[in-house]
Enzyme design. Structure first.
Site, PDB file in Angstrom:
ATOM      1  N   CYS A   2       0.824  -1.205   0.000  1.00 28.69           N
ATOM      2  CA  CYS A   2       0.000   0.000   0.000  1.00 28.69           C
ATOM      3  C   CYS A   2       0.860   1.259   0.000  1.00 28.69           C
ATOM      4  O   CYS A   2       2.063   1.217   0.210  1.00 28.69           O
ATOM      5  CB  CYS A   2      -0.898   0.005   1.214  1.00 28.69           C
ATOM      6  SG  CYS A   2      -1.713  -1.566   1.538  1.00 28.69           S
ATOM      7  N   ARG A  27       2.855   0.556  -6.832  1.00 34.98           N
ATOM      8  CA  ARG A  27       2.943  -0.426  -5.761  1.00 34.98           C
ATOM      9  C   ARG A  27       1.818  -1.460  -5.848  1.00 34.98           C
ATOM     10  O   ARG A  27       1.904  -2.525  -5.237  1.00 34.98           O
ATOM     11  CB  ARG A  27       2.848   0.285  -4.399  1.00 34.98           C
ATOM     12  CG  ARG A  27       4.063   1.132  -4.076  1.00 34.98           C
ATOM     13  CD  ARG A  27       3.786   2.079  -2.937  1.00 34.98           C
ATOM     14  NE  ARG A  27       5.022   2.597  -2.383  1.00 34.98           N
ATOM     15  CZ  ARG A  27       5.549   2.224  -1.226  1.00 34.98           C
ATOM     16  NH1 ARG A  27       4.934   1.336  -0.478  1.00 34.98           N
ATOM     17  NH2 ARG A  27       6.686   2.721  -0.805  1.00 34.98           N
ATOM     18  N   TRP A  74      -4.004  -2.244  -0.745  1.00 32.35           N
ATOM     19  CA  TRP A  74      -3.977  -3.578  -1.345  1.00 32.35           C
ATOM     20  C   TRP A  74      -4.561  -4.523  -0.313  1.00 32.35           C
ATOM     21  O   TRP A  74      -4.040  -4.676   0.778  1.00 32.35           O
ATOM     22  CB  TRP A  74      -2.535  -3.964  -1.693  1.00 32.35           C
ATOM     23  CG  TRP A  74      -2.415  -5.221  -2.485  1.00 32.35           C
ATOM     24  CD1 TRP A  74      -2.655  -5.391  -3.810  1.00 32.35           C
ATOM     25  CD2 TRP A  74      -2.003  -6.508  -1.988  1.00 32.35           C
ATOM     26  NE1 TRP A  74      -2.409  -6.694  -4.173  1.00 32.35           N
ATOM     27  CE2 TRP A  74      -2.012  -7.404  -3.074  1.00 32.35           C
ATOM     28  CE3 TRP A  74      -1.614  -6.982  -0.734  1.00 32.35           C
ATOM     29  CZ2 TRP A  74      -1.661  -8.748  -2.953  1.00 32.35           C
ATOM     30  CZ3 TRP A  74      -1.269  -8.319  -0.604  1.00 32.35           C
ATOM     31  CH2 TRP A  74      -1.290  -9.186  -1.701  1.00 32.35           C
ATOM     32  N   ASN A  98      -0.178   0.666   6.369  1.00 31.10           N
ATOM     33  CA  ASN A  98       0.428  -0.356   5.518  1.00 31.10           C
ATOM     34  C   ASN A  98       0.843  -1.519   6.401  1.00 31.10           C
ATOM     35  O   ASN A  98       1.338  -1.303   7.511  1.00 31.10           O
ATOM     36  CB  ASN A  98       1.679   0.169   4.810  1.00 31.10           C
ATOM     37  CG  ASN A  98       1.359   1.141   3.712  1.00 31.10           C
ATOM     38  OD1 ASN A  98       0.199   1.370   3.395  1.00 31.10           O
ATOM     39  ND2 ASN A  98       2.384   1.743   3.147  1.00 31.10           N
ATOM     40  N   GLY A  99       0.701  -2.736   5.912  1.00 34.51           N
ATOM     41  CA  GLY A  99       1.147  -3.887   6.666  1.00 34.51           C
ATOM     42  C   GLY A  99      -0.005  -4.722   7.167  1.00 34.51           C
ATOM     43  O   GLY A  99      -1.084  -4.754   6.567  1.00 34.51           O
ATOM     44  N   GLU A 479      11.601 -17.193 -15.285  1.00 31.76           N
ATOM     45  CA  GLU A 479      11.296 -15.761 -15.281  1.00 31.76           C
ATOM     46  C   GLU A 479      10.362 -15.397 -16.434  1.00 31.76           C
ATOM     47  O   GLU A 479       9.433 -14.595 -16.263  1.00 31.76           O
ATOM     48  CB  GLU A 479      12.594 -14.961 -15.359  1.00 31.76           C
ATOM     49  CG  GLU A 479      12.435 -13.471 -15.605  1.00 31.76           C
ATOM     50  CD  GLU A 479      11.701 -12.731 -14.498  1.00 31.76           C
ATOM     51  OE1 GLU A 479      11.442 -11.527 -14.669  1.00 31.76           O
ATOM     52  OE2 GLU A 479      11.368 -13.345 -13.461  1.00 31.76           O
ATOM     53  N   LYS A 483       6.681 -13.697 -15.978  1.00 33.78           N
ATOM     54  CA  LYS A 483       6.285 -12.430 -16.612  1.00 33.78           C
ATOM     55  C   LYS A 483       4.974 -12.599 -17.371  1.00 33.78           C
ATOM     56  O   LYS A 483       4.088 -11.744 -17.316  1.00 33.78           O
ATOM     57  CB  LYS A 483       7.384 -11.946 -17.559  1.00 33.78           C
ATOM     58  CG  LYS A 483       8.569 -11.308 -16.875  1.00 33.78           C
ATOM     59  CD  LYS A 483       8.192  -9.970 -16.257  1.00 33.78           C
ATOM     60  CE  LYS A 483       9.196  -9.575 -15.196  1.00 33.78           C
ATOM     61  NZ  LYS A 483       9.056 -10.306 -13.927  1.00 33.78           N
ATOM     62  N   GLU A 486       2.103 -12.902 -14.917  1.00 30.27           N
ATOM     63  CA  GLU A 486       1.848 -11.675 -14.168  1.00 30.27           C
ATOM     64  C   GLU A 486       0.983 -10.686 -14.939  1.00 30.27           C
ATOM     65  O   GLU A 486       0.070 -10.082 -14.368  1.00 30.27           O
ATOM     66  CB  GLU A 486       3.170 -10.995 -13.814  1.00 30.27           C
ATOM     67  CG  GLU A 486       3.926 -11.610 -12.662  1.00 30.27           C
ATOM     68  CD  GLU A 486       5.208 -10.851 -12.366  1.00 30.27           C
ATOM     69  OE1 GLU A 486       5.434 -10.522 -11.195  1.00 30.27           O
ATOM     70  OE2 GLU A 486       5.979 -10.576 -13.305  1.00 30.27           O
ATOM     71  N   HIS A 502       9.851 -35.706 -18.228  1.00 27.39           N
ATOM     72  CA  HIS A 502       9.479 -36.253 -16.927  1.00 27.39           C
ATOM     73  C   HIS A 502       8.129 -35.720 -16.449  1.00 27.39           C
ATOM     74  O   HIS A 502       7.891 -35.616 -15.241  1.00 27.39           O
ATOM     75  CB  HIS A 502      10.561 -35.942 -15.894  1.00 27.39           C
ATOM     76  CG  HIS A 502      11.860 -36.610 -16.172  1.00 27.39           C
ATOM     77  ND1 HIS A 502      12.085 -37.940 -15.909  1.00 27.39           N
ATOM     78  CD2 HIS A 502      12.998 -36.137 -16.737  1.00 27.39           C
ATOM     79  CE1 HIS A 502      13.309 -38.266 -16.272  1.00 27.39           C
ATOM     80  NE2 HIS A 502      13.889 -37.187 -16.782  1.00 27.39           N
ATOM     81  N   LYS A 602       3.699  -4.184  -5.855  1.00 32.20           N
ATOM     82  CA  LYS A 602       5.106  -4.049  -6.238  1.00 32.20           C
ATOM     83  C   LYS A 602       6.025  -4.705  -5.226  1.00 32.20           C
ATOM     84  O   LYS A 602       6.993  -5.352  -5.590  1.00 32.20           O
ATOM     85  CB  LYS A 602       5.450  -2.564  -6.397  1.00 32.20           C
ATOM     86  CG  LYS A 602       6.874  -2.311  -6.902  1.00 32.20           C
ATOM     87  CD  LYS A 602       7.094  -2.886  -8.280  1.00 32.20           C
ATOM     88  CE  LYS A 602       8.479  -2.602  -8.811  1.00 32.20           C
ATOM     89  NZ  LYS A 602       8.748  -3.347 -10.051  1.00 32.20           N
TER      90      LYS A 602
END
Length: 607
Positions: A2, A27, A74, A98-99, A479, A483, A486, A502, A602
């Site tokens: 946040c 964020r 968030w 925040n948190g 990665e 991406k 996301e 496998h 973020k």
């Protein structure tokens, strides 16, 4: 993660509060709100969804006042509704947070038992009521906050406004960052320096456990034991232009194209070009005595650490363990004396990684941190600070921070090899030579942007995509898949090429594109054999390789992406570019929110 901003100002603050929130949109958030103090009242406006919804609310219902707080939320406790949006308020107190308050349920039960009315599902509203109880009983704002902070468990940054005190705000931090900004007859609170960039360049970073009272005249800071303390006022150096997209459609694309510049900036801090040597910042321990490296990170930073594991073991011949930060402490790892614990984080505030760092320190490890924010909590707690110099990264999906992390980790691997006597001067010169080639190679890779954009329509209809790579290209496959997930919301998985038979080979059919990262070299033939297995089952291949590799294996592929021929050391930096661009252009083709993908933040500052 946040965003918080607070202003004790000389003129109406609502517009500037919203501007501060806009600078923290990167964020991630799902609701927003402001609260000002005006004519003895708390004036609160909130809205779910994007910040523009709050702007519309303020246009119809202004929030006058020269002091105020604002927040982008968030969701953790409770859905992203207007009722759960911050600020939360009672008749006397408004608060943003925040948190996460881990013990909010017993605190909430106690409030209900005392007859308080709780209107939201959030943990934050509980703190507002706790502070309000003390104020209503006659306590000053400082006394109320001093009484409440010790009973909160978890991680928090708080900004609190008081109905009867239109001349002050109180902030506090434990586990989540908070900065104080100093202006001319005004003082500010913010989650980071970027939020305050248009307001001031003079800031102080609060230490863990600090709380602060800000007025128009300045700030009074107290430590966790309520002792008055001084925190250094520094120049933030953050430009207000850092959140401008310029000619680019999205911040993500801008940041992809910034990579040659920021990687060059980063490498300048770690290379002595005249001596052709790698140089690290000063440290108070001897790297030559390190007998094991433990790498801990999350998400994209974890994949950078996976690449570094190859480099450390290849060059320095030191054994390396690597852990996802959220699992590290809970498996009770064996950390032997003489080890180096290396933490990688873009923000330097990621809750899991920060907790892992403190665990490793308690176990007697030396602490090294690769971080993009040199004033962050992790940076301040490190024995060896290794900044990445990527500049502010606004897009939620990390791009330039990743390649800068790789640049730093390559330099660290080479330096560790030298210190351990595993690399000669000639070999070090060769490593430096190839590292200095990286920015130009990144620039050459970016030249294929249009070609990649032109083939994005081949991937956009897919429901599932596989990425394959061998050696250091295996983490790049992971990665690339991350991406794509996301920002385009397509299910994607990355695998080591040899692992396909496998299990994942069962997924192969004509509807599942397979992205293969395979620079020409010693492992190329084995990767080609894996490609043949895909073709035999009707799979559609996108091959990312250099001209030599494409000439050998490109025939019969659905599409190919040519990369410059580079030394294997810098190949992970260069091959990051096409997987970033492919994810970006597929997301654009699908019409998703590239810079602020759904449900993502973020930096994750709660466990």
């Amino acid at each position: 993660m946040c965003g918080i901003i607070g202003i004790v100002g000389k003129e109406d603050v609502a517009e500037r509060l919203v501007d501060g929130l806009r600078r923290m949109e990167y964020r991630g958030y799902d609701s927003a709100g402001v609260c000002t103090v005006h004519d003895g009242a708390l004036v609160r406006r909130r809205a779910p969804g994007k910040l523009n919804h709050l702007v519309k609310e303020l246009a119809g219902n202004p929030a006058p006042g020269t002091i105020g707080i604002a927040h982008t939320r968030w969701a953790t406790h409770g859905a992203p509704t207007a009722n759960n949006a911050h600020p939360h308020a009672t008749g006397e107190v408004a608060l943003v947070h925040n948190g996460i308050i881990e013990n909010f349920k017993p605190l909430r039960d106690g409030l209900l038992a005392r007859g308080r009315t709780i209107e939201s599902e959030t943990d934050t509203e509980i703190v507002a009521h706790l502070v309000s109880e003390h104020v209503e009983a006659g306590a000053t704002p400082e006394e109320a906050v001093k009484a409440v902070l010790p009973i909160l468990r978890g991680a928090f940054a708080l900004a609190i406004a008081f109905r009867q005190h239109p001349d002050l705000l109180i902030g506090a931090r434990l586990g989540s960052p908070l900065v104080v900004g100093y202006g001319e007859g005004e003082t500010y609170l913010g989650s980071d320096a970027l939020a305050l960039a248009p307001l001031t360049q003079r800031i102080s970073y609060l230490d863990e456990g600090d709380w602060v009272v800000i007025t128009r005249d300045g700030a009074r800071i107290f430590d966790r034991d309520n002792n008055p303390v001084e925190r250094e006022i520094v120049r933030s150096g953050v430009s207000a232009a850092a959140v401008e997209k310029g000619p680019y459609r999205h911040f993500m694309l801008k940041e992809i194209f910034e990579q040659p510049t920021v990687v060059a900036q980063t490498l300048r801090s770690y290379i002595r070009p005249v001596e052709q040597q790698v140089a690290l910042p000063q440290m108070d321990f001897d790297l030559s005595t390190i007998n094991r490296v433990t790498i801990v990170a999350c998400g994209t930073s974890f994949y950078a650490g996976m690449v570094a594991k190859y480099w450390f073991e290849q060059f320095a011949r030191v054994p390396v363990d690597i852990d996802v930060a959220s699992e590290f402490r809970y498996r009770d790892p064996v950390l032997e004396p003489g080890g180096l614990a290396l933490f990688i984080s873009q923000s330097g505030e990621t809750a899991d990684t920060l907790a892992a760092l403190r665990h490793a320190r308690a176990e007697g490890q030396k602490i090294a941190v690769v971080v993009n924010v040199p004033t962050s909590s992790m940076a301040r707690e490190a024995d060896l600070l290794l900044p990445t110099h990527a500049g502010p990264e606004i897009g939620v999906a990390s791009t330039k921070a990743f390649t800068c992390q790789l640049a730093v980790l390559a330099a660290l691997a080479a330096h560790l090899a030298v210190k351990r006597g595993r690399m000669t001067r000639d070999e070090e010169r060769e490593i430096v030579h190839h590292l200095t080639e990286a920015p130009a190679a990144l620039n050459a890779a970016l030249a294929y942007d249009e070609a990649i954009a032109g083939m994005a329509h081949l991937i956009a209809p897919a429901r599932d995509v596989l990425y394959l790579g061998r050696g250091p290209d295996y983490p790049l496959a992971l990665e690339g898949a991350l991406k794509l997930k996301e920002i385009s919301y397509i299910h994607a998985e990355g695998y080591a090429s040899g692992e396909m038979k496998h299990g994942p080979i069962a997924l192969i059919d004509e509807a599942v594109p397979v992205i293969v990262l395979a620079p020409s070299g010693p492992l190329f033939e084995k990767t080609v054999s894996n490609m043949q297995e895909v073709r035999a089952r009707g799979g559609k291949i996108v091959l990312i390789s250099d001209a030599e590799g494409l000439a050998e294996a490109g025939e019969g592929c659905m599409a190919t992406i040519e990369m410059p021929k580079v030394h294997p050391l810098i190949a992970p930096l260069v091959y990051a570019v096409p997987v970033q661009l492919l994810a970006y252009h597929v997301a654009v083709a699908k019409g998703t929110d590239v810079d602020q993908p759904r449900n993502l933040a973020k930096s994750v500052t709660v466990e």
